[in-house]
Design a protein around this motif. Structure first.
Motif, PDB file in Angstrom:
ATOM      1  N   TYR A  83     -10.409 -28.258 -25.111  1.00 28.57           N
ATOM      2  CA  TYR A  83     -10.830 -28.644 -26.443  1.00 28.57           C
ATOM      3  C   TYR A  83      -9.861 -28.807 -27.578  1.00 28.57           C
ATOM      4  CZ  TYR A  83     -15.624 -28.130 -24.283  1.00 28.57           C
ATOM      5  OH  TYR A  83     -16.446 -27.981 -23.291  1.00 28.57           O
ATOM      6  N   TRP A  84      -9.592 -29.565 -28.208  1.00 22.50           N
ATOM      7  CA  TRP A  84      -9.014 -29.671 -29.427  1.00 22.50           C
ATOM      8  C   TRP A  84      -9.704 -29.908 -30.652  1.00 22.50           C
ATOM      9  CZ3 TRP A  84      -8.092 -31.993 -24.619  1.00 22.50           C
ATOM     10  CH2 TRP A  84      -7.011 -31.522 -23.979  1.00 22.50           C
ATOM     11  N   PHE A  85      -9.369 -29.157 -31.548  1.00 21.21           N
ATOM     12  CA  PHE A  85      -9.832 -29.082 -32.968  1.00 21.21           C
ATOM     13  C   PHE A  85      -8.676 -29.054 -34.021  1.00 21.21           C
ATOM     14  CE2 PHE A  85     -12.801 -27.118 -30.221  1.00 21.21           C
ATOM     15  CZ  PHE A  85     -14.322 -27.529 -30.903  1.00 21.21           C
TER      16      PHE A  85
ATOM     17  N   GLN B  88     -15.404 -16.923 -33.902  1.00 22.04           N
ATOM     18  CA  GLN B  88     -15.501 -16.635 -32.310  1.00 22.04           C
ATOM     19  C   GLN B  88     -14.873 -17.898 -31.740  1.00 22.04           C
ATOM     20  OE1 GLN B  88     -19.593 -17.263 -30.913  1.00 22.04           O
ATOM     21  NE2 GLN B  88     -18.892 -16.946 -28.736  1.00 22.04           N
ATOM     22  N   LEU B  89     -14.435 -18.871 -32.286  1.00 25.66           N
ATOM     23  CA  LEU B  89     -13.741 -20.040 -31.613  1.00 25.66           C
ATOM     24  C   LEU B  89     -12.170 -19.989 -31.391  1.00 25.66           C
ATOM     25  CD1 LEU B  89     -13.885 -23.181 -30.377  1.00 25.66           C
ATOM     26  CD2 LEU B  89     -13.069 -23.877 -32.644  1.00 25.66           C
ATOM     27  N   VAL B  90     -11.713 -19.274 -32.422  1.00 28.01           N
ATOM     28  CA  VAL B  90     -10.396 -19.013 -32.405  1.00 28.01           C
ATOM     29  C   VAL B  90      -9.964 -17.387 -31.827  1.00 28.01           C
ATOM     30  CG1 VAL B  90      -8.370 -18.544 -34.012  1.00 28.01           C
ATOM     31  CG2 VAL B  90      -9.862 -20.407 -34.578  1.00 28.01           C
ATOM     32  N   PHE B  91     -10.754 -16.572 -32.085  1.00 23.26           N
ATOM     33  CA  PHE B  91     -10.608 -15.059 -31.570  1.00 23.26           C
ATOM     34  C   PHE B  91     -11.462 -14.525 -30.614  1.00 23.26           C
ATOM     35  CE2 PHE B  91      -9.481 -15.150 -36.242  1.00 23.26           C
ATOM     36  CZ  PHE B  91      -8.137 -14.983 -35.935  1.00 23.26           C
ATOM     37  N   GLY B  92     -12.621 -15.036 -30.481  1.00 22.66           N
ATOM     38  CA  GLY B  92     -13.644 -14.230 -29.689  1.00 22.66           C
ATOM     39  C   GLY B  92     -14.058 -14.685 -28.379  1.00 22.66           C
TER      40      GLY B  92
ATOM     41  N   LEU C  34     -14.026 -27.880 -40.148  1.00 17.04           N
ATOM     42  CA  LEU C  34     -13.709 -27.685 -38.641  1.00 17.04           C
ATOM     43  C   LEU C  34     -14.094 -28.996 -37.870  1.00 17.04           C
ATOM     44  CD1 LEU C  34     -12.406 -25.693 -36.330  1.00 17.04           C
ATOM     45  CD2 LEU C  34     -14.835 -25.156 -35.985  1.00 17.04           C
ATOM     46  N   ILE C  35     -13.122 -29.578 -37.205  1.00 17.75           N
ATOM     47  CA  ILE C  35     -13.506 -31.012 -36.640  1.00 17.75           C
ATOM     48  C   ILE C  35     -12.985 -30.838 -35.082  1.00 17.75           C
ATOM     49  CG2 ILE C  35     -13.341 -33.258 -36.762  1.00 17.75           C
ATOM     50  CD1 ILE C  35     -12.306 -32.926 -39.752  1.00 17.75           C
ATOM     51  N   LYS C  36     -13.966 -31.254 -34.255  1.00 18.14           N
ATOM     52  CA  LYS C  36     -13.424 -31.550 -32.810  1.00 18.14           C
ATOM     53  C   LYS C  36     -12.958 -32.907 -32.666  1.00 18.14           C
ATOM     54  CE  LYS C  36     -16.679 -31.153 -29.487  1.00 18.14           C
ATOM     55  NZ  LYS C  36     -17.462 -31.336 -28.462  1.00 18.14           N
ATOM     56  N   ILE C  37     -11.654 -33.003 -32.297  1.00 18.10           N
ATOM     57  CA  ILE C  37     -10.888 -34.160 -32.146  1.00 18.10           C
ATOM     58  C   ILE C  37     -10.476 -34.516 -30.770  1.00 18.10           C
ATOM     59  CG2 ILE C  37      -9.873 -33.876 -34.312  1.00 18.10           C
ATOM     60  CD1 ILE C  37      -7.385 -32.814 -33.103  1.00 18.10           C
ATOM     61  N   GLY C  38     -10.984 -33.746 -29.771  1.00 18.86           N
ATOM     62  CA  GLY C  38     -10.717 -34.307 -28.531  1.00 18.86           C
ATOM     63  C   GLY C  38     -11.222 -33.201 -27.339  1.00 18.86           C
TER      64      GLY C  38
ATOM     65  N   GLU D 166      -4.800 -24.979 -41.284  1.00 24.30           N
ATOM     66  CA  GLU D 166      -5.156 -26.088 -41.917  1.00 24.30           C
ATOM     67  C   GLU D 166      -4.233 -27.334 -41.687  1.00 24.30           C
ATOM     68  OE1 GLU D 166      -7.194 -28.703 -44.697  1.00 24.30           O
ATOM     69  OE2 GLU D 166      -7.650 -26.610 -44.352  1.00 24.30           O
ATOM     70  N   GLY D 167      -4.706 -28.327 -41.230  1.00 26.23           N
ATOM     71  CA  GLY D 167      -3.814 -29.436 -40.958  1.00 26.23           C
ATOM     72  C   GLY D 167      -3.215 -29.352 -39.350  1.00 26.23           C
ATOM     73  N   ASN D 168      -3.183 -28.236 -38.763  1.00 24.73           N
ATOM     74  CA  ASN D 168      -2.692 -28.294 -37.647  1.00 24.73           C
ATOM     75  C   ASN D 168      -3.831 -28.267 -36.290  1.00 24.73           C
ATOM     76  OD1 ASN D 168      -0.086 -27.611 -38.193  1.00 24.73           O
ATOM     77  ND2 ASN D 168      -0.539 -25.536 -39.081  1.00 24.73           N
ATOM     78  N   THR D 169      -3.389 -28.175 -35.184  1.00 20.81           N
ATOM     79  CA  THR D 169      -3.983 -28.340 -33.977  1.00 20.81           C
ATOM     80  C   THR D 169      -4.663 -26.945 -33.247  1.00 20.81           C
ATOM     81  OG1 THR D 169      -3.461 -30.456 -33.460  1.00 20.81           O
ATOM     82  CG2 THR D 169      -4.793 -29.551 -31.782  1.00 20.81           C
ATOM     83  N   ILE D 170      -6.078 -26.833 -33.131  1.00 20.71           N
ATOM     84  CA  ILE D 170      -6.279 -25.551 -32.533  1.00 20.71           C
ATOM     85  C   ILE D 170      -6.722 -25.983 -31.019  1.00 20.71           C
ATOM     86  CG2 ILE D 170      -7.886 -23.587 -32.427  1.00 20.71           C
ATOM     87  CD1 ILE D 170      -8.741 -24.425 -35.130  1.00 20.71           C
ATOM     88  N   ASN D 171      -6.000 -25.537 -29.906  1.00 19.97           N
ATOM     89  CA  ASN D 171      -6.411 -25.810 -28.540  1.00 19.97           C
ATOM     90  C   ASN D 171      -7.062 -24.716 -28.010  1.00 19.97           C
ATOM     91  OD1 ASN D 171      -4.467 -27.957 -28.742  1.00 19.97           O
ATOM     92  ND2 ASN D 171      -2.730 -26.462 -28.444  1.00 19.97           N
ATOM     93  N   ILE D 172      -8.284 -25.021 -27.215  1.00 25.33           N
ATOM     94  CA  ILE D 172      -9.386 -24.107 -26.660  1.00 25.33           C
ATOM     95  C   ILE D 172      -9.243 -24.303 -25.274  1.00 25.33           C
ATOM     96  CG2 ILE D 172     -11.473 -23.117 -26.587  1.00 25.33           C
ATOM     97  CD1 ILE D 172      -9.980 -22.690 -29.277  1.00 25.33           C
ATOM     98  N   GLU D 173      -9.060 -23.512 -24.274  1.00 30.58           N
ATOM     99  CA  GLU D 173      -9.001 -23.519 -22.875  1.00 30.58           C
ATOM    100  C   GLU D 173      -9.836 -22.603 -22.218  1.00 30.58           C
ATOM    101  OE1 GLU D 173      -5.351 -24.737 -20.343  1.00 30.58           O
ATOM    102  OE2 GLU D 173      -5.791 -22.610 -19.755  1.00 30.58           O
ATOM    103  N   LEU D 174     -10.773 -22.976 -21.473  1.00 35.70           N
ATOM    104  CA  LEU D 174     -11.825 -22.279 -20.704  1.00 35.70           C
ATOM    105  C   LEU D 174     -11.620 -22.319 -19.294  1.00 35.70           C
ATOM    106  CD1 LEU D 174     -13.346 -22.719 -23.503  1.00 35.70           C
ATOM    107  CD2 LEU D 174     -15.265 -22.133 -22.594  1.00 35.70           C
TER     108      LEU D 174
END
Length: 276
Positions: free
Chosen positions: A101-103, A30-34, A110-114, A81-89
């Motif tokens: 949010y950055w993971f 859900q975090l990445v696709f949903g 899965l780790i929240k980093i910011g 793996e090893g890269n950053t996931i950027n989530i914007e709402l």
């Protein structure tokens, strides 16, 4: 560990890893696709709002359908793996207002980093409504719990959460004595007995889950910072639910009191008036 995306975004502190096994993969998908919809305070509007992100999922895992296969999700975990996931709402009130949010994924976790705005900044506005049912300084202590959690000080964070329950029980005990509904010295009872004695006035969630105080006490006296951090999101959500129920009940009583007085006033006026 967060049990859903809302908890992950709103209450999970930084660097609290989520294993991407059978329980973590749905959150990751859900975090990445949903699509994501969360209710929280907008620091720019200065009001509670709804933040959302439309689904990024697609047909068979490609662009367009809203369906993500397990195979695609697993493959994505390996790629990220090893890269950053950027989530914007975006805020439903004003789409220019954003939460970011950055993971990262490290060794299958899965780790929240910011995030921006900060957890405390977002919570501060949403917590103000509880000032009517919490002791002086209670809102500041809730904020302190969240701040400590963001720095991995789990034991210190649960100390503040436990204080919320203690003060709530003391307040209900005081009201019970003033109303003459309980004559015994409630403060001499242990916490489970005190909750049982006050069951008719306490928030339902606290009475039905009275073991939460024991869990918090174990966190203060026995558990490690790491273990406390693991359960902090769930414990914080529980405390906020208890405060929400306390506030709802207080508002119900006030509304009943106002209406009761209005009905009495109208009844007196109609009763004293002359009719044909």
């Amino acid at each position: 560990m967060a049990s859903n995306v809302t908890e992950l975004l709103v209450t999970t502190p930084f660097y609290s890893p989520i294993e991407l096994g059978d329980t973590g993969e749905p959150i990751f998908e859900q975090l990445v696709f949903g699509s994501i919809v969360i209710d929280c305070h907008c620091t720019e509007c200065g009001k509670d709002s709804t933040f959302r992100r439309d689904s990024l999922a697609s047909n068979g895992g490609g662009a367009g359908s809203g369906v993500v296969t397990v195979a695609v999700a697993k493959q994505t975990i390996k790629i990220i793996e090893g890269n950053t996931i950027n989530i914007e709402l975006y805020c439903a009130r004003n789409h220019a207002h954003k939460m970011r949010y950055w993971f990262t994924v490290q060794k299958g976790k899965l780790i929240k980093i910011g995030q921006y705005p900060s957890m405390v900044s977002i919570s501060r506005g949403g917590l103000r409504k509880y000032s009517k049912v919490i002791y002086d300084g209670g809102i500041r202590e809730l904020e302190s719990a969240m701040t400590l959690a963001t720095h991995d000080h789990g034991i210190g964070a649960v100390v503040y959460l436990r204080r919320i329950i203690e003060h709530l029980l003391n307040n209900h005990a005081k009201l019970a004595r003033e109303n003459g509904t309980f004559d015994a010295d409630i403060e001499r009872l242990d916490i489970p007995q005190r909750i049982e004695a006050l069951r008719d006035t306490l928030p339902r969630f606290l009475y039905e889950n009275k073991t939460i105080y024991g869990i918090l006490s174990k966190g203060v006296h026995e558990l490690s910072d790491e273990t406390c951090m693991q359960y902090f999101p769930m414990l914080l959500s529980s405390i906020l639910l208890i405060l929400e129920q306390e506030l709802s009940e207080r508002q119900r009583i006030l509304k009943e009191d106002v209406l009761r007085k209005e009905i009495h006033k109208l009844s007196s006026a109609l009763g004293s008036s002359k009719t044909d």
